[in-house]
Design a protein around this motif. Structure first.
Motif, PDB file in Angstrom:
ATOM      1  N   LEU A  47      -1.385   1.538  -3.850  1.00 34.97           N
ATOM      2  CA  LEU A  47      -2.921   0.334  -3.729  1.00 34.97           C
ATOM      3  C   LEU A  47      -4.266   1.562  -3.214  1.00 34.97           C
ATOM      4  CD1 LEU A  47      -3.081  -3.086  -3.500  1.00 34.97           C
ATOM      5  CD2 LEU A  47      -2.858  -1.359  -5.695  1.00 34.97           C
ATOM      6  N   GLY A  48      -3.548   2.128  -2.172  1.00 34.67           N
ATOM      7  CA  GLY A  48      -4.259   3.313  -1.459  1.00 34.67           C
ATOM      8  C   GLY A  48      -4.834   4.495  -2.110  1.00 34.67           C
ATOM      9  N   SER A  49      -4.016   4.878  -3.037  1.00 32.23           N
ATOM     10  CA  SER A  49      -3.848   6.042  -4.090  1.00 32.23           C
ATOM     11  C   SER A  49      -5.069   5.978  -5.089  1.00 32.23           C
ATOM     12  CB  SER A  49      -3.265   6.700  -4.944  1.00 32.23           C
ATOM     13  OG  SER A  49      -2.521   5.736  -5.162  1.00 32.23           O
ATOM     14  N   LEU A  50      -5.898   4.813  -5.299  1.00 29.26           N
ATOM     15  CA  LEU A  50      -6.531   4.226  -6.906  1.00 29.26           C
ATOM     16  C   LEU A  50      -7.797   4.222  -6.412  1.00 29.26           C
ATOM     17  CD1 LEU A  50      -5.231   0.534  -7.668  1.00 29.26           C
ATOM     18  CD2 LEU A  50      -4.187   2.898  -8.891  1.00 29.26           C
ATOM     19  N   HIS A  51      -8.414   5.246  -8.200  1.00 33.05           N
ATOM     20  CA  HIS A  51      -9.853   5.309  -7.675  1.00 33.05           C
ATOM     21  C   HIS A  51     -10.680   5.700  -9.514  1.00 33.05           C
ATOM     22  CE1 HIS A  51     -13.905   6.665  -6.277  1.00 33.05           C
ATOM     23  NE2 HIS A  51     -13.744   7.906  -7.458  1.00 33.05           N
ATOM     24  N   ALA A  52     -11.905   5.188  -8.937  1.00 29.21           N
ATOM     25  CA  ALA A  52     -12.245   5.277 -10.170  1.00 29.21           C
ATOM     26  C   ALA A  52     -14.015   4.611  -9.651  1.00 29.21           C
ATOM     27  CB  ALA A  52     -12.032   4.502 -11.276  1.00 29.21           C
ATOM     28  N   ASP A  53     -15.069   5.897 -10.784  1.00 30.28           N
ATOM     29  CA  ASP A  53     -16.684   5.248 -10.583  1.00 30.28           C
ATOM     30  C   ASP A  53     -17.024   4.429 -11.215  1.00 30.28           C
ATOM     31  OD1 ASP A  53     -16.605   7.611  -8.697  1.00 30.28           O
ATOM     32  OD2 ASP A  53     -16.558   9.479  -9.696  1.00 30.28           O
ATOM     33  N   GLY A  54     -17.301   3.382 -10.623  1.00 32.77           N
ATOM     34  CA  GLY A  54     -18.901   2.941 -11.349  1.00 32.77           C
ATOM     35  C   GLY A  54     -17.448   1.863 -11.850  1.00 32.77           C
ATOM     36  N   GLY A  55     -18.192   0.638 -13.232  1.00 32.64           N
ATOM     37  CA  GLY A  55     -17.528  -0.204 -13.408  1.00 32.64           C
ATOM     38  C   GLY A  55     -15.971   0.459 -13.414  1.00 32.64           C
ATOM     39  N   VAL A  56     -14.997  -1.082 -13.680  1.00 35.62           N
ATOM     40  CA  VAL A  56     -13.747  -0.337 -13.814  1.00 35.62           C
ATOM     41  C   VAL A  56     -13.392  -1.362 -14.232  1.00 35.62           C
ATOM     42  CG1 VAL A  56     -13.746   1.272 -11.783  1.00 35.62           C
ATOM     43  CG2 VAL A  56     -12.973  -1.388 -11.060  1.00 35.62           C
ATOM     44  N   PHE A  57     -12.174  -0.837 -15.073  1.00 33.40           N
ATOM     45  CA  PHE A  57     -10.624  -2.141 -15.684  1.00 33.40           C
ATOM     46  C   PHE A  57      -9.707  -1.698 -15.052  1.00 33.40           C
ATOM     47  CE2 PHE A  57      -7.301  -3.511 -18.426  1.00 33.40           C
ATOM     48  CZ  PHE A  57      -7.812  -4.713 -17.872  1.00 33.40           C
ATOM     49  N   LEU A  58      -8.872  -2.711 -14.670  1.00 37.94           N
ATOM     50  CA  LEU A  58      -8.031  -2.513 -13.178  1.00 37.94           C
ATOM     51  C   LEU A  58      -6.922  -3.433 -14.094  1.00 37.94           C
ATOM     52  CD1 LEU A  58      -7.316  -2.723  -9.743  1.00 37.94           C
ATOM     53  CD2 LEU A  58      -5.603  -3.793 -10.599  1.00 37.94           C
ATOM     54  N   LYS A  59      -5.527  -2.116 -14.279  1.00 38.64           N
ATOM     55  CA  LYS A  59      -4.449  -3.268 -14.693  1.00 38.64           C
ATOM     56  C   LYS A  59      -3.242  -3.093 -14.159  1.00 38.64           C
ATOM     57  CE  LYS A  59      -2.043  -3.965 -18.919  1.00 38.64           C
ATOM     58  NZ  LYS A  59      -1.878  -4.203 -20.546  1.00 38.64           N
ATOM     59  N   ALA A  60      -2.825  -4.294 -13.718  1.00 39.73           N
ATOM     60  CA  ALA A  60      -1.028  -4.009 -12.450  1.00 39.73           C
ATOM     61  C   ALA A  60      -0.052  -4.836 -13.623  1.00 39.73           C
ATOM     62  CB  ALA A  60      -1.567  -5.050 -11.172  1.00 39.73           C
ATOM     63  N   ASN A  61       0.959  -4.104 -13.186  1.00 36.52           N
ATOM     64  CA  ASN A  61       2.173  -5.198 -13.879  1.00 36.52           C
ATOM     65  C   ASN A  61       3.235  -5.883 -12.415  1.00 36.52           C
ATOM     66  OD1 ASN A  61       4.942  -4.984 -15.202  1.00 36.52           O
ATOM     67  ND2 ASN A  61       3.941  -3.825 -17.094  1.00 36.52           N
ATOM     68  N   GLN A  62       3.357  -6.532 -12.768  1.00 32.66           N
ATOM     69  CA  GLN A  62       4.018  -7.496 -11.698  1.00 32.66           C
ATOM     70  C   GLN A  62       5.713  -6.681 -11.412  1.00 32.66           C
ATOM     71  OE1 GLN A  62       5.142 -11.282 -11.829  1.00 32.66           O
ATOM     72  NE2 GLN A  62       5.892 -11.635  -9.729  1.00 32.66           N
ATOM     73  N   LYS A  63       6.178  -7.014 -13.296  1.00 33.77           N
ATOM     74  CA  LYS A  63       7.706  -6.238 -13.320  1.00 33.77           C
ATOM     75  C   LYS A  63       8.405  -4.697 -12.972  1.00 33.77           C
ATOM     76  CE  LYS A  63      10.789  -6.385 -16.685  1.00 33.77           C
ATOM     77  NZ  LYS A  63      11.312  -6.535 -18.342  1.00 33.77           N
ATOM     78  N   THR A  64       6.791  -3.385 -12.762  1.00 31.41           N
ATOM     79  CA  THR A  64       7.221  -2.745 -11.993  1.00 31.41           C
ATOM     80  C   THR A  64       6.585  -2.516 -11.422  1.00 31.41           C
ATOM     81  OG1 THR A  64       5.073  -1.404 -13.593  1.00 31.41           O
ATOM     82  CG2 THR A  64       7.239  -2.009 -15.269  1.00 31.41           C
ATOM     83  N   SER A  65       5.293  -3.219 -10.671  1.00 26.91           N
ATOM     84  CA  SER A  65       4.811  -2.708  -9.752  1.00 26.91           C
ATOM     85  C   SER A  65       3.406  -2.107  -9.812  1.00 26.91           C
ATOM     86  CB  SER A  65       5.551  -2.781  -8.248  1.00 26.91           C
ATOM     87  OG  SER A  65       6.173  -3.289  -8.077  1.00 26.91           O
ATOM     88  N   ASN A  66       3.778  -1.479 -11.164  1.00 30.28           N
ATOM     89  CA  ASN A  66       2.552   0.225 -10.980  1.00 30.28           C
ATOM     90  C   ASN A  66       0.953  -1.093 -11.180  1.00 30.28           C
ATOM     91  OD1 ASN A  66       4.663   1.933 -11.131  1.00 30.28           O
ATOM     92  ND2 ASN A  66       4.688   1.509 -13.291  1.00 30.28           N
ATOM     93  N   VAL A  67       0.545   0.173 -10.727  1.00 32.71           N
ATOM     94  CA  VAL A  67      -1.189  -0.034 -11.240  1.00 32.71           C
ATOM     95  C   VAL A  67      -2.436   1.369 -11.107  1.00 32.71           C
ATOM     96  CG1 VAL A  67      -3.789  -1.098  -9.711  1.00 32.71           C
ATOM     97  CG2 VAL A  67      -1.299  -1.989  -8.586  1.00 32.71           C
ATOM     98  N   PHE A  68      -3.087   0.513 -11.807  1.00 34.76           N
ATOM     99  CA  PHE A  68      -3.842   1.685 -12.418  1.00 34.76           C
ATOM    100  C   PHE A  68      -4.822   1.354 -13.183  1.00 34.76           C
ATOM    101  CE2 PHE A  68       0.236   2.461 -14.745  1.00 34.76           C
ATOM    102  CZ  PHE A  68       0.893   3.635 -14.376  1.00 34.76           C
ATOM    103  N   VAL A  69      -5.850   2.111 -12.866  1.00 34.61           N
ATOM    104  CA  VAL A  69      -7.647   1.841 -13.077  1.00 34.61           C
ATOM    105  C   VAL A  69      -7.865   2.831 -13.573  1.00 34.61           C
ATOM    106  CG1 VAL A  69      -8.282   2.892 -10.332  1.00 34.61           C
ATOM    107  CG2 VAL A  69      -9.809   1.205 -11.585  1.00 34.61           C
ATOM    108  N   ARG A  70      -9.228   2.649 -14.624  1.00 29.31           N
ATOM    109  CA  ARG A  70     -10.018   3.611 -14.974  1.00 29.31           C
ATOM    110  C   ARG A  70     -11.641   3.144 -14.931  1.00 29.31           C
ATOM    111  NH1 ARG A  70      -7.784   0.869 -19.373  1.00 29.31           N
ATOM    112  NH2 ARG A  70      -8.859  -0.584 -20.626  1.00 29.31           N
ATOM    113  N   SER A  71     -12.073   4.075 -15.286  1.00 25.42           N
ATOM    114  CA  SER A  71     -13.868   3.725 -15.289  1.00 25.42           C
ATOM    115  C   SER A  71     -13.932   2.842 -16.498  1.00 25.42           C
ATOM    116  CB  SER A  71     -14.347   5.418 -14.797  1.00 25.42           C
ATOM    117  OG  SER A  71     -14.333   5.899 -13.200  1.00 25.42           O
TER     118      SER A  71
END
Length: 128
Positions: free
Chosen positions: A71-95
């Motif tokens: 989670l510490g490596s996530l970054h996006a500017d302004g309003g964001v959409f974050l998507k997280a998957n419990q099965k893979t533990s992957n998290v992505f965020v985009r502006s």
């Protein structure tokens, strides 16, 4: 609009203000779905990456079986959409500007005959 069941949230673009009674009732209904699912995916619409991560961490804090990494490596500017998957533990965020605000939970199943269901948007502080 009266919010009494999760389905009442389906047509909203942003999470409504909820009373404690409404939150408790919706949480009970949501948990029945979460605990019946094989895994969940989480979508968070937020005004900043830090607010989105904070909302995601509130879910992990409430449910020890739902964990995410890096989670510490996530970054996006302004309003964001974050998507997280419990099965893979992957998290992505985009502006992404122009979104509402809130948490979307999708209950997923290993059996392809079972249809996944998305619930929300719930307020960003729904799980605190």
């Amino acid at each position: 609009m009266e919010i009494n069941k999760l389905v009442d949230l389906n047509n909203l673009r942003t999470a409504p203000q909820l009373s404690n009674r409404q939150e408790k009732k919706l949480l009970e209904e949501l948990e029945a779905n979460i605990f019946n699912a094989d895994w969940i995916t989480i979508g968070i619409m937020a005004p900043s990456d830090s607010k989105a991560i904070e909302a995601l961490q509130s879910i992990s804090k409430k449910y020890s079986s739902i964990e995410f990494v890096n989670l510490g490596s996530l970054h996006a500017d302004g309003g964001v959409f974050l998507k997280a998957n419990q099965k893979t533990s992957n998290v992505f965020v985009r502006s992404e500007n122009g979104l509402g605000e809130g948490i979307l939970i999708t209950c997923q199943y290993d059996d392809s005959a079972k249809e996944s269901n998305t619930f929300g948007p719930m307020p960003l502080d729904f799980f605190t």
